[in-house]
Motif scaffolding. Structure first.
Motif, PDB file in Angstrom:
ATOM      1  N   GLU A 109      50.408  36.925  43.371  1.00  7.05           N
ATOM      2  CA  GLU A 109      50.459  35.869  44.251  1.00  7.05           C
ATOM      3  C   GLU A 109      49.650  34.508  43.653  1.00  7.05           C
ATOM      4  N   GLU A 110      48.479  34.935  43.346  1.00  3.90           N
ATOM      5  CA  GLU A 110      47.488  33.850  42.949  1.00  3.90           C
ATOM      6  C   GLU A 110      48.084  33.084  41.641  1.00  3.90           C
ATOM      7  N   ILE A 111      48.537  34.073  40.720  1.00  2.00           N
ATOM      8  CA  ILE A 111      48.980  33.754  39.591  1.00  2.00           C
ATOM      9  C   ILE A 111      50.372  32.809  39.534  1.00  2.00           C
ATOM     10  N   PHE A 112      51.080  33.198  40.531  1.00  5.38           N
ATOM     11  CA  PHE A 112      52.484  32.469  40.967  1.00  5.38           C
ATOM     12  C   PHE A 112      52.059  31.154  41.522  1.00  5.38           C
ATOM     13  N   TYR A 113      51.074  31.145  42.350  1.00  3.25           N
ATOM     14  CA  TYR A 113      50.664  30.043  43.102  1.00  3.25           C
ATOM     15  C   TYR A 113      50.436  29.083  42.046  1.00  3.25           C
ATOM     16  N   LEU A 114      49.463  29.344  40.887  1.00  2.31           N
ATOM     17  CA  LEU A 114      49.066  28.142  39.781  1.00  2.31           C
ATOM     18  C   LEU A 114      50.278  27.936  38.864  1.00  2.31           C
ATOM     19  N   GLN A 115      51.051  28.890  38.507  1.00  2.34           N
ATOM     20  CA  GLN A 115      52.147  28.827  37.714  1.00  2.34           C
ATOM     21  C   GLN A 115      53.134  27.829  38.409  1.00  2.34           C
ATOM     22  N   SER A 116      53.244  27.894  39.656  1.00  2.95           N
ATOM     23  CA  SER A 116      54.077  26.881  40.396  1.00  2.95           C
ATOM     24  C   SER A 116      53.331  25.568  40.485  1.00  2.95           C
ATOM     25  N   ARG A 117      52.328  25.375  40.100  1.00  2.00           N
ATOM     26  CA  ARG A 117      51.590  24.062  39.664  1.00  2.00           C
ATOM     27  C   ARG A 117      51.412  23.705  38.216  1.00  2.00           C
ATOM     28  N   CYS A 118      52.586  24.254  37.685  1.00  2.00           N
ATOM     29  CA  CYS A 118      52.481  24.090  36.171  1.00  2.00           C
ATOM     30  C   CYS A 118      51.410  24.627  35.280  1.00  2.00           C
ATOM     31  N   ILE A 119      50.678  25.487  35.800  1.00  2.00           N
ATOM     32  CA  ILE A 119      49.777  25.728  34.920  1.00  2.00           C
ATOM     33  C   ILE A 119      50.429  27.137  34.351  1.00  2.00           C
ATOM     34  N   PRO A 120      50.181  27.146  32.870  1.00  2.00           N
ATOM     35  CA  PRO A 120      50.758  28.262  32.263  1.00  2.00           C
ATOM     36  C   PRO A 120      49.993  29.683  32.540  1.00  2.00           C
ATOM     37  N   LYS A 121      50.689  30.721  32.505  1.00  2.00           N
ATOM     38  CA  LYS A 121      50.502  31.983  32.850  1.00  2.00           C
ATOM     39  C   LYS A 121      48.896  32.489  32.486  1.00  2.00           C
ATOM     40  N   HIS A 122      48.808  32.236  31.156  1.00  2.00           N
ATOM     41  CA  HIS A 122      47.656  32.651  30.333  1.00  2.00           C
ATOM     42  C   HIS A 122      46.447  32.066  30.898  1.00  2.00           C
ATOM     43  N   THR A 123      46.799  30.708  31.280  1.00  2.00           N
ATOM     44  CA  THR A 123      45.589  29.696  31.706  1.00  2.00           C
ATOM     45  C   THR A 123      45.278  30.171  32.969  1.00  2.00           C
ATOM     46  N   ALA A 124      46.195  30.431  33.731  1.00  2.00           N
ATOM     47  CA  ALA A 124      45.988  30.899  35.253  1.00  2.00           C
ATOM     48  C   ALA A 124      45.203  32.249  35.452  1.00  2.00           C
ATOM     49  N   ILE A 125      45.409  33.002  34.386  1.00  2.00           N
ATOM     50  CA  ILE A 125      44.899  34.286  34.365  1.00  2.00           C
ATOM     51  C   ILE A 125      43.232  34.108  34.027  1.00  2.00           C
ATOM     52  N   ARG A 126      43.157  32.956  32.843  1.00  2.00           N
ATOM     53  CA  ARG A 126      41.906  32.789  32.684  1.00  2.00           C
ATOM     54  C   ARG A 126      41.162  32.206  33.633  1.00  2.00           C
ATOM     55  N   LEU A 127      41.693  31.119  34.417  1.00  2.00           N
ATOM     56  CA  LEU A 127      41.016  30.475  35.305  1.00  2.00           C
ATOM     57  C   LEU A 127      40.715  31.399  36.691  1.00  2.00           C
ATOM     58  N   LEU A 128      41.439  32.290  36.881  1.00  2.00           N
ATOM     59  CA  LEU A 128      41.252  33.149  37.830  1.00  2.00           C
ATOM     60  C   LEU A 128      40.196  34.328  37.609  1.00  2.00           C
ATOM     61  N   SER A 129      40.044  34.612  36.487  1.00  2.00           N
ATOM     62  CA  SER A 129      38.847  35.696  35.980  1.00  2.00           C
ATOM     63  C   SER A 129      37.767  35.048  35.750  1.00  2.00           C
ATOM     64  N   ARG A 130      37.804  33.663  35.586  1.00  2.00           N
ATOM     65  CA  ARG A 130      36.499  32.863  35.304  1.00  2.00           C
ATOM     66  C   ARG A 130      36.026  32.802  36.645  1.00  2.00           C
ATOM     67  N   GLY A 131      36.945  32.651  37.725  1.00  2.00           N
ATOM     68  CA  GLY A 131      36.550  32.430  39.057  1.00  2.00           C
ATOM     69  C   GLY A 131      35.672  33.681  39.541  1.00  2.00           C
ATOM     70  N   PHE A 132      36.419  34.756  39.141  1.00  2.00           N
ATOM     71  CA  PHE A 132      35.715  36.062  39.589  1.00  2.00           C
ATOM     72  C   PHE A 132      34.331  36.187  39.050  1.00  2.00           C
ATOM     73  N   ILE A 133      34.052  35.718  38.052  1.00  2.00           N
ATOM     74  CA  ILE A 133      32.784  35.727  37.272  1.00  2.00           C
ATOM     75  C   ILE A 133      31.924  34.892  37.705  1.00  2.00           C
ATOM     76  N   ASP A 134      32.349  33.509  37.904  1.00  2.00           N
ATOM     77  CA  ASP A 134      31.403  32.366  38.363  1.00  2.00           C
ATOM     78  C   ASP A 134      30.873  32.564  39.707  1.00  2.00           C
ATOM     79  N   ASP A 135      31.375  33.266  40.444  1.00  2.00           N
ATOM     80  CA  ASP A 135      30.723  33.944  41.862  1.00  2.00           C
ATOM     81  C   ASP A 135      29.554  34.491  41.556  1.00  2.00           C
ATOM     82  N   ILE A 136      29.318  35.491  40.555  1.00  2.00           N
ATOM     83  CA  ILE A 136      28.367  36.104  40.342  1.00  2.00           C
ATOM     84  C   ILE A 136      27.261  35.616  39.448  1.00  2.00           C
TER      85      ILE A 136
END
Lengths: 487, 438
Positions: free
Chosen positions: B385-412
């Motif tokens: 769902e999170e990937i879809f949300y970003l895709q629906s905002r015109c963010i390509p899938k691989h960028t969306a994955i990168r953004l989300l995993s970067r978010g996972f890391i930035d937290d720590i």
């Protein structure tokens, strides 16, 4: 004869302080007991006594030879006195007037009385209508109720010994298919010398009309009980199975090494519940049963379900991990456990969930309560194999400590080899909250009532999975065990 | 020629190396090295049957024939220069030997002493002798003994009582200019006196594409009321094997904020033990591993609470790409006397690679009743769902994955308080997360 029992009971009550362990009496009954010791002849003798076919003996001997090559495991988080496997009676059967009673009415009165005292009525008039019981006394099954009624549905519910003789094809096909004799040290020992146990077969599309249950009683001294239970649920069938157990109070440790195998085929469901209340030893940790059991179920078919619910309240040492192999697609495994340890008891229990099929799901809820000098460990494995796409697991293990000499440990192993799996594990350890206690006491509950209420709340997730009558018994058992340990 | 003693690892020229080491040190150290060597030989390299090494097979490590580092020279220095920052107090060790020219040893702030470990040991420093003679309950003993028997040199850092060291103390272990299959022994000893405050970063780096084995050992003593930030960065060469042990002793009312970062190496094992030796301590043990390819990272941590009223928080996150493997074993041990302990442990994994494996075992062993201890572990993927949300905002899938995993890391990463360390960690992650372009 019954005076004998009564006297013994009086004596026991004097010894223990009445009410401490209600089932600690010993029944004086003549026993058919070949000498102690373990060798191929023992295995042959057991097989002979049970009039087993040749293939069964061969299987036992293979297991025995394998057992000889095995080492006793040393990895658990506890120590137990060395077990002298030559100093155990591997077979002990109560002598009955008739060699093989044709019906329950012909079973020795003394035995019926014993089970009556344990709350298990076997005679026609008294027994509960909703539950079929197989009563196992030391090494043999003394009787099984409701067999006729169950046969109408095609359900086979009998002792393992009868099954080996009457339904060899089924036994041959399934025995050792879930727990092979090579599995572990105690499973190999059991495979070689298993004496009795229950056998259930639920045919296709049958929903078992009543709960099936087995009651295990150890009576004779220096014996080991090695029972073997096999439950097979064919396509789209359902069965709920209950297990209870007790033993007399003795100063020496007795070994109980059972094997339970469950097989659930397509769309079948097996619900297995245990209230384990073996004698746990006295206040100083003397005596009690070593409960070293291998229990495993296999969800072999699509959409099959197996659930283990256990209340572990007895035994000097409980060492068991009821597991589920989730092989069929969409199959579901569940494990609910309450382990209560007090005095010097030890429990090292948990489960293994092996996800093999796609979209398999498992749930683990484990509650451990430790008081006095007891050690309570949860040890579990969640394994997601590469083939288990979309597997899902949720585990929750909570421990509660009552007193400052006990311990609670958690050893969850999580092995994930598939990146589409979702696994969650959470655990906590805490004590009874002082504020909760104060709240309850300010409402007029006394100390023990308050503790009991909190403990019941703590275990509720598990108790609600138990069949009704077991649930009531479990609550009572917990209250009795914790009596006097809080203050 | 002396007869060669059978050692657990096949190391060329070991006999001469040992004689040279023993000739150059005092009587105490000589005996100490001897003792450790014997213990190492006796114990050998852990086998897969060993519970602590169940998920980290060392068969490949044992098979090779090793060499000892003969030259201590920094060959590749461009990346090295990029990594160090000017504002820090940089202390550089090349193949285990302190390199004064590359280090900022001249203008040390008041209260900070830095010297080579050999030098400190030559003065018969009682604190070091006493500390390194101790055996901690955590495993990896074979490699601990190996390091103590064979370390060439190391760094000794002392922070005086009540001193507040503002700049980051950055220990950089570089493995450089070596032949293939060299074994090195990075060693550090850090002593922080009463009520002192310091931030320490220890980096293990290797830039050359060559295989080596690094058997590292770091001891940190945190005295009463001291406040220490300690971060270990492991960014070894992609063919390297790193087996590191870190032992930390915490005194009464002290604070420790530790972080373990791993993104390099082929096979990594970190043993981190924190031993609580006084009441009212605070401990944070966080960590991150972001790995790909065939990397294997194993983190074993122990928090051993031996006194009442302590807190311990642990969060380890893992991001696994390709067919990388992660092992986590976190143990919190609460002794019967350690009442009022508040401990928390969490291990989270994000599996991006289709062949990625995780074996995790968060472990609690509790003997005190008035405690609050929890632990948890999760393993999962990014939500569709999170990937879809970003895709629906015109963010390509691989960028969306990168953004989300970067978010996972930035937290720590954001739990690291020191700016200089945080900057370095972000730079190290750039390799795995090229700037996100929209």
């Amino acid at each position: 004869m019954s005076d004998n029992v009564k006297q013994k009971e009086l004596q026991d009550n004097k010894l223990s302080g009445a009410g401490e362990y209600r089932y600690g009496f010993h029944t004086d009954i003549a026993e058919d007991k070949p000498p102690k010791g373990l060798n191929e002849d023992t295995v042959r003798l057991i097989s002979f006594k049970k009039k087993e076919p040749e293939w069964m003996l061969e299987w036992r001997l293979k297991a025995f030879r394998h057992w000889l090559k095995m080492q006793e495991p040393t990895w658990p988080n506890f120590e137990y006195g060395p077990i002298d496997y030559q100093d155990i009676y591997y077979y002990s059967a109560p002598k009955q007037k008739k060699e093989k009673p044709a019906s329950l009415e012909e079973v020795d009165e003394e035995l019926l009385k014993t089970f009556d005292r344990l709350g298990i009525a076997l005679s026609e008039q008294k027994r509960l209508t909703g539950v079929a019981v197989d009563a196992v006394f030391d090494s043999i099954s003394v009787g099984t109720t409701h067999q006729g009624e169950l046969a109408k549905y095609g359900i086979i519910f009998c002792s393992m010994s009868e099954a080996v003789i009457n339904h060899p094809d089924l036994v041959k096909k399934y025995i050792g298919s879930v727990v092979p004799y090579t599995d572990n040290f105690f499973a190999a020992l059991n495979s070689a010398v298993f004496s009795d146990g229950s056998f259930c077969y639920i045919p296709k599309n049958v929903r078992c009309p009543m709960d099936l249950s087995t009651y295990f009683r150890i009576n004779a001294e220096d014996t080991g009980q090695f029972e073997r239970t096999l439950i097979i649920a064919e396509d789209s069938s359902y069965v709920s199975y209950l297990e209870g157990c007790t033993a007399p109070m003795r100063d020496t440790n007795q070994l109980h090494a059972a094997v339970v195998e469950l097989v659930a085929l397509d769309n079948a469901e097996i619900k297995y519940s245990t209230v384990q209340n073996w004698y746990s030893g006295d206040k100083n940790g003397l005596g009690g049963i070593y409960n070293f059991v291998t229990k495993r179920g296999k969800c072999a078919g699509l959409n099959s379900k197996i659930s283990w619910t256990q209340v572990e309240a007895g035994s000097a040492i409980t060492w068991k991990y009821p597991s589920v192999i989730l092989q069929g697609e969409n199959s579901v495994g569940k494990f609910y456990s309450v382990a209560l340890t007090n005095n010097h008891m030890t429990a090292d229990t948990g489960t293994k969930m092996i996800h093999i099929g796609k979209n398999t799901k498992s749930t683990i809820v484990s509650k451990g309560i430790s008081s006095d000098f007891a050690h309570n460990s949860y040890r579990g494995l969640v394994k997601i194999m590469p083939s288990a796409d979309g597997a899902r697991n949720f585990s929750q293990c909570d421990s509660m400590l009552v007193g400052n000499h006990c311990s609670a440990n958690t050893f969850p192993y999580i092995e994930v080899k598939n990146n589409t799996a979702v696994v969650e594990h959470e655990a906590s350890t805490s004590k009874i909250n002082a504020e909760q206690m104060f709240y309850l006491r300010s409402r007029g509950l006394d100390l023990e009532e308050a503790v009991s209420l909190i403990i019941n709340g703590f275990c509720k997730d598990v108790f609600k999975e138990l069949p009704l009558e077991f649930s009531v018994e479990a609550v009572k058992l917990l209250e009795m065990k914790l009596e006097g340990s809080v203050g | 020629m002396m007869t060669q003693q059978q050692t657990p690892l096949d190391i060329e020229g070991l006999q001469e190396y040992r004689s040279k080491l023993e000739n150059n040190c005092g009587a105490w150290l000589k005996a100490f090295r001897h003792l450790n060597f014997d213990q190492w030989v006796q114990v050998g390299i852990p086998k897969p049957k060993d519970e602590e090494w169940k998920y980290t097979p060392l068969a490949d490590v044992v098979m090779r024939r090793y060499q000892l580092a003969l030259r201590h020279q920094l060959i590749e220095d461009k990346q090295f220069k990029n990594y160090r920052s000017e504002g820090d107090i940089n202390i550089v060790l090349v193949n285990g030997v302190l390199w004064a020219e590359l280090s900022d040893l001249k203008h040390l702030p008041h209260g900070l002493v830095v010297s080579s470990l050999n030098e400190a040991l030559a003065h018969n420093n009682a604190e070091i002798q006493e500390t390194i003679s101790k055996i901690t309950p955590n495993d990896a003993k074979a490699f601990l003994w190996m390091n103590q028997a064979l370390f060439l040199d190391g760094v000794y850092i002392q922070v005086a009582s009540n001193a507040v060291i503002e700049p980051l103390v950055h220990i950089i272990h570089v493995t450089s200019g070596i032949e293939a299959n060299t074994v090195v022994f990075p060693r550090a000893f850090i002593s922080v006196a009463e009520a002192a405050r310091v931030n320490i970063l220890e980096s293990h780096l290797g830039f050359e594409p060559v295989s080596y084995l690094s058997v590292a050992l770091t001891d940190v003593r945190v005295a009463e009321n001291a406040d220490v930030g300690y971060c270990k960065v492991q960014s070894e060469s992609h063919q390297a094997v790193h087996i590191g042990t870190t032992r930390i002793w915490q005194g009464k009312a002290s604070s420790l904020d530790s972080f373990s970062f791993n993104n390099g190496g082929a096979l990594i094992r970190n043993n981190l033990s924190v031993l609580i030796k006084g009441e009212r301590t605070n401990t944070v043990m966080n960590g991150l591993y972001a790995i790909d390819g065939n990397q294997h990272v194993d983190n074993h941590t122990l928090l051993d609470i031996q006194h009442p009223n302590c807190t311990g928080y642990q969060l380890y996150k893992g991001l696994l790409n390709d067919s990388s493997r992660a092992v986590f074993n976190g143990k919190i041990y609460v002794h019967a006397i350690a009442q009022n302990t508040d401990a928390y442990q969490l291990n989270k994994h994000l599996l991006l690679g289709s062949q990625a494996h995780v074996d995790t075992k968060p472990q609690l062993e509790i003997f005190a009743d008035d405690v609050k201890c929890t632990h948890g572990a999760t393993i999962g993927q990014l939500s569709e769902e999170e990937i879809f949300y970003l895709q629906s905002r015109c963010i390509p899938k691989h960028t969306a994955i990168r953004l989300l995993s970067r978010g996972f890391i930035d937290d720590i990463i954001s739990t690291v308080k020191n700016n200089s360390i945080r900057g370095k960690l972000s730079r190290l992650l750039l390799k795995k997360f090229p700037e996100v372009k929209l």
